[in-house]
Design a protein around this motif. Structure first.
Motif, PDB file in Angstrom:
ATOM      1  N   LEU A   1      10.010   6.807   1.353  1.00 43.51           N
ATOM      2  CA  LEU A   1      11.176   7.651   1.599  1.00 43.51           C
ATOM      3  C   LEU A   1      12.386   6.956   0.999  1.00 43.51           C
ATOM      4  O   LEU A   1      12.599   5.765   1.244  1.00 43.51           O
ATOM      5  N   TYR A   2      13.180   7.695   0.251  1.00 44.20           N
ATOM      6  CA  TYR A   2      14.318   7.124  -0.470  1.00 44.20           C
ATOM      7  C   TYR A   2      15.639   7.652   0.071  1.00 44.20           C
ATOM      8  O   TYR A   2      15.736   8.800   0.508  1.00 44.20           O
ATOM      9  N   GLY A   3      16.658   6.799  -0.022  1.00 47.59           N
ATOM     10  CA  GLY A   3      18.009   7.197   0.344  1.00 47.59           C
ATOM     11  C   GLY A   3      18.687   7.895  -0.828  1.00 47.59           C
ATOM     12  O   GLY A   3      18.138   7.971  -1.930  1.00 47.59           O
ATOM     13  N   ASP A   4      19.897   8.369  -0.602  1.00 44.93           N
ATOM     14  CA  ASP A   4      20.665   9.057  -1.649  1.00 44.93           C
ATOM     15  C   ASP A   4      20.961   8.136  -2.825  1.00 44.93           C
ATOM     16  O   ASP A   4      21.182   8.599  -3.936  1.00 44.93           O
ATOM     17  N   ASP A   5      20.946   6.810  -2.565  1.00 41.14           N
ATOM     18  CA  ASP A   5      21.215   5.836  -3.626  1.00 41.14           C
ATOM     19  C   ASP A   5      19.966   5.513  -4.455  1.00 41.14           C
ATOM     20  O   ASP A   5      20.006   4.690  -5.369  1.00 41.14           O
ATOM     21  N   GLY A   6      18.844   6.162  -4.121  1.00 38.79           N
ATOM     22  CA  GLY A   6      17.608   5.925  -4.867  1.00 38.79           C
ATOM     23  C   GLY A   6      16.838   4.696  -4.415  1.00 38.79           C
ATOM     24  O   GLY A   6      15.798   4.368  -4.970  1.00 38.79           O
ATOM     25  N   LYS A   7      17.342   4.007  -3.412  1.00 36.36           N
ATOM     26  CA  LYS A   7      16.673   2.802  -2.885  1.00 36.36           C
ATOM     27  C   LYS A   7      15.709   3.212  -1.768  1.00 36.36           C
ATOM     28  O   LYS A   7      15.953   4.181  -1.052  1.00 36.36           O
ATOM     29  N   PRO A   8      14.621   2.450  -1.594  1.00 36.12           N
ATOM     30  CA  PRO A   8      13.649   2.814  -0.559  1.00 36.12           C
ATOM     31  C   PRO A   8      14.195   2.579   0.850  1.00 36.12           C
ATOM     32  O   PRO A   8      14.734   1.518   1.142  1.00 36.12           O
ATOM     33  N   LEU A   9      14.063   3.600   1.707  1.00 34.36           N
ATOM     34  CA  LEU A   9      14.456   3.483   3.114  1.00 34.36           C
ATOM     35  C   LEU A   9      13.267   3.105   3.978  1.00 34.36           C
ATOM     36  O   LEU A   9      13.384   2.327   4.911  1.00 34.36           O
ATOM     37  N   ALA A  10      12.109   3.707   3.660  1.00 31.77           N
ATOM     38  CA  ALA A  10      10.921   3.473   4.478  1.00 31.77           C
ATOM     39  C   ALA A  10       9.673   3.621   3.630  1.00 31.77           C
ATOM     40  O   ALA A  10       9.667   4.344   2.632  1.00 31.77           O
ATOM     41  N   VAL A  11       8.630   2.917   4.060  1.00 31.29           N
ATOM     42  CA  VAL A  11       7.317   3.044   3.427  1.00 31.29           C
ATOM     43  C   VAL A  11       6.347   3.464   4.526  1.00 31.29           C
ATOM     44  O   VAL A  11       6.475   3.026   5.678  1.00 31.29           O
ATOM     45  N   VAL A  12       5.417   4.353   4.173  1.00 28.35           N
ATOM     46  CA  VAL A  12       4.455   4.863   5.154  1.00 28.35           C
ATOM     47  C   VAL A  12       3.040   4.610   4.647  1.00 28.35           C
ATOM     48  O   VAL A  12       2.696   5.011   3.531  1.00 28.35           O
ATOM     49  N   GLU A  13       2.236   3.963   5.475  1.00 26.95           N
ATOM     50  CA  GLU A  13       0.808   3.795   5.194  1.00 26.95           C
ATOM     51  C   GLU A  13       0.061   4.740   6.128  1.00 26.95           C
ATOM     52  O   GLU A  13       0.189   4.647   7.350  1.00 26.95           O
ATOM     53  N   ALA A  14      -0.680   5.685   5.543  1.00 27.62           N
ATOM     54  CA  ALA A  14      -1.409   6.684   6.322  1.00 27.62           C
ATOM     55  C   ALA A  14      -2.908   6.428   6.224  1.00 27.62           C
ATOM     56  O   ALA A  14      -3.472   6.440   5.132  1.00 27.62           O
ATOM     57  N   LYS A  15      -3.513   6.166   7.360  1.00 27.62           N
ATOM     58  CA  LYS A  15      -4.960   5.971   7.442  1.00 27.62           C
ATOM     59  C   LYS A  15      -5.611   7.263   7.937  1.00 27.62           C
ATOM     60  O   LYS A  15      -4.958   8.109   8.538  1.00 27.62           O
ATOM     61  N   ARG A  16      -6.919   7.375   7.727  1.00 32.10           N
ATOM     62  CA  ARG A  16      -7.657   8.525   8.255  1.00 32.10           C
ATOM     63  C   ARG A  16      -7.653   8.470   9.782  1.00 32.10           C
ATOM     64  O   ARG A  16      -7.577   7.401  10.378  1.00 32.10           O
ATOM     65  N   THR A  17      -7.757   9.630  10.405  1.00 32.42           N
ATOM     66  CA  THR A  17      -7.726   9.732  11.864  1.00 32.42           C
ATOM     67  C   THR A  17      -8.790   8.849  12.521  1.00 32.42           C
ATOM     68  O   THR A  17      -8.551   8.259  13.566  1.00 32.42           O
ATOM     69  N   ALA A  18      -9.952   8.731  11.906  1.00 30.53           N
ATOM     70  CA  ALA A  18     -11.053   7.959  12.500  1.00 30.53           C
ATOM     71  C   ALA A  18     -10.808   6.450  12.434  1.00 30.53           C
ATOM     72  O   ALA A  18     -11.476   5.689  13.118  1.00 30.53           O
ATOM     73  N   LYS A  19      -9.850   6.010  11.632  1.00 30.85           N
ATOM     74  CA  LYS A  19      -9.595   4.568  11.480  1.00 30.85           C
ATOM     75  C   LYS A  19      -8.596   4.080  12.519  1.00 30.85           C
ATOM     76  O   LYS A  19      -7.730   4.827  12.965  1.00 30.85           O
ATOM     77  N   ASP A  20      -8.703   2.800  12.846  1.00 25.27           N
ATOM     78  CA  ASP A  20      -7.735   2.160  13.739  1.00 25.27           C
ATOM     79  C   ASP A  20      -6.398   2.091  13.003  1.00 25.27           C
ATOM     80  O   ASP A  20      -6.321   1.531  11.907  1.00 25.27           O
ATOM     81  N   VAL A  21      -5.381   2.658  13.596  1.00 26.18           N
ATOM     82  CA  VAL A  21      -4.061   2.726  12.955  1.00 26.18           C
ATOM     83  C   VAL A  21      -3.532   1.343  12.586  1.00 26.18           C
ATOM     84  O   VAL A  21      -2.869   1.163  11.563  1.00 26.18           O
ATOM     85  N   LYS A  22      -3.873   0.339  13.389  1.00 25.66           N
ATOM     86  CA  LYS A  22      -3.328  -1.004  13.167  1.00 25.66           C
ATOM     87  C   LYS A  22      -3.871  -1.672  11.905  1.00 25.66           C
ATOM     88  O   LYS A  22      -3.311  -2.647  11.425  1.00 25.66           O
ATOM     89  N   LEU A  23      -4.954  -1.113  11.367  1.00 27.28           N
ATOM     90  CA  LEU A  23      -5.495  -1.639  10.110  1.00 27.28           C
ATOM     91  C   LEU A  23      -4.508  -1.435   8.963  1.00 27.28           C
ATOM     92  O   LEU A  23      -4.587  -2.115   7.947  1.00 27.28           O
ATOM     93  N   GLY A  24      -3.576  -0.509   9.124  1.00 32.14           N
ATOM     94  CA  GLY A  24      -2.599  -0.235   8.075  1.00 32.14           C
ATOM     95  C   GLY A  24      -1.372  -1.126   8.123  1.00 32.14           C
ATOM     96  O   GLY A  24      -0.544  -1.099   7.205  1.00 32.14           O
ATOM     97  N   ALA A  25      -1.231  -1.941   9.155  1.00 29.61           N
ATOM     98  CA  ALA A  25      -0.012  -2.739   9.330  1.00 29.61           C
ATOM     99  C   ALA A  25       0.209  -3.724   8.179  1.00 29.61           C
ATOM    100  O   ALA A  25       1.275  -3.738   7.565  1.00 29.61           O
ATOM    101  N   GLN A  26      -0.779  -4.550   7.891  1.00 32.81           N
ATOM    102  CA  GLN A  26      -0.613  -5.564   6.839  1.00 32.81           C
ATOM    103  C   GLN A  26      -0.455  -4.914   5.464  1.00 32.81           C
ATOM    104  O   GLN A  26       0.345  -5.352   4.651  1.00 32.81           O
ATOM    105  N   GLN A  27      -1.205  -3.856   5.242  1.00 30.98           N
ATOM    106  CA  GLN A  27      -1.112  -3.139   3.972  1.00 30.98           C
ATOM    107  C   GLN A  27       0.303  -2.582   3.788  1.00 30.98           C
ATOM    108  O   GLN A  27       0.898  -2.716   2.720  1.00 30.98           O
ATOM    109  N   ALA A  28       0.838  -1.974   4.838  1.00 27.99           N
ATOM    110  CA  ALA A  28       2.200  -1.419   4.767  1.00 27.99           C
ATOM    111  C   ALA A  28       3.219  -2.529   4.538  1.00 27.99           C
ATOM    112  O   ALA A  28       4.181  -2.351   3.784  1.00 27.99           O
ATOM    113  N   LYS A  29       3.017  -3.692   5.178  1.00 25.64           N
ATOM    114  CA  LYS A  29       3.922  -4.830   4.978  1.00 25.64           C
ATOM    115  C   LYS A  29       3.868  -5.299   3.521  1.00 25.64           C
ATOM    116  O   LYS A  29       4.903  -5.613   2.921  1.00 25.64           O
TER     117      LYS A  29
END
Length: 184
Positions: free
Chosen positions: A30-58
């Protein structure tokens, strides 16, 4: 998936990652009006443990920061569960009940550079002036300064609970730690 816009891009190519090729793709940025990143989202499949995406997102946030000079707020989800991780302010990740609005993420980014250390903001003596009231405000501020998100005060009848609460709100607002406060 939907279409990319100026504010939300999918499958954003990144380099400098800890993969074999050093390359990868962030699910959403997700980007701000200045074109800089505001947020990054790591989306895992529903069957996966959500916490597996933490390190990847970091890792994605690290790559985006290296590339743009701006540290995005980290979200990771598997659909039913969503977590936020504002590691730039040294907060641990925590469960949230939906993604933040653009304004809320921008405010988090703004806080990183513009909030004042709580111990430097003196309580307004016109609101609370008794020594124990000031001590209560000081202790809660110390706790929040250590990245705790909750505090509990217990006061007897007639000791100025409302004044302490208003004083604390005043300090937090003047320090730039909060924008809105909900009393229940």
């Amino acid at each position: 998936g939907g279409k990319n816009t100026e504010q939300v891009k999918q499958e954003v190519r990144l380099s400098g990652l800890s993969t074999d090729s050093g390359k990868g793709r962030a699910d959403y940025v997700l980007y701000g009006d200045d074109g800089k990143p505001l947020a990054v989202v790591e989306a895992k499949r529903t069957a996966k443990d959500v916490k597996l995406g933490a390190q990847q997102a970091k890792d994605y946030a690290d790559a985006l920061e290296k590339e743009t000079g701006v540290r995005p707020v980290i979200f990771f989800t598997n659909g039913p569960e969503t977590f936020i991780w504002d590691d730039a302010q040294r907060y641990p990740w925590r469960k949230v009940y939906g993604f933040y609005s653009k304004d809320s993420v921008e405010y988090l980014s703004h806080q990183r550079t513009n909030r004042k250390p709580l111990p430097t903001v003196e309580p307004n003596l016109a609101i609370a002036d008794r020594m124990y009231q000031l001590e209560a405000v000081k202790r809660v501020c110390e706790r929040f300064s250590k990245n705790f998100r909750k505090a509990l005060l217990v006061q007897a009848t007639g000791t100025g609970k409302t004044r302490v609460a208003i004083s604390l709100c005043d300090v937090l607002m003047r320090a730039g730690w909060v924008k809105r406060i909900l009393f229940l």
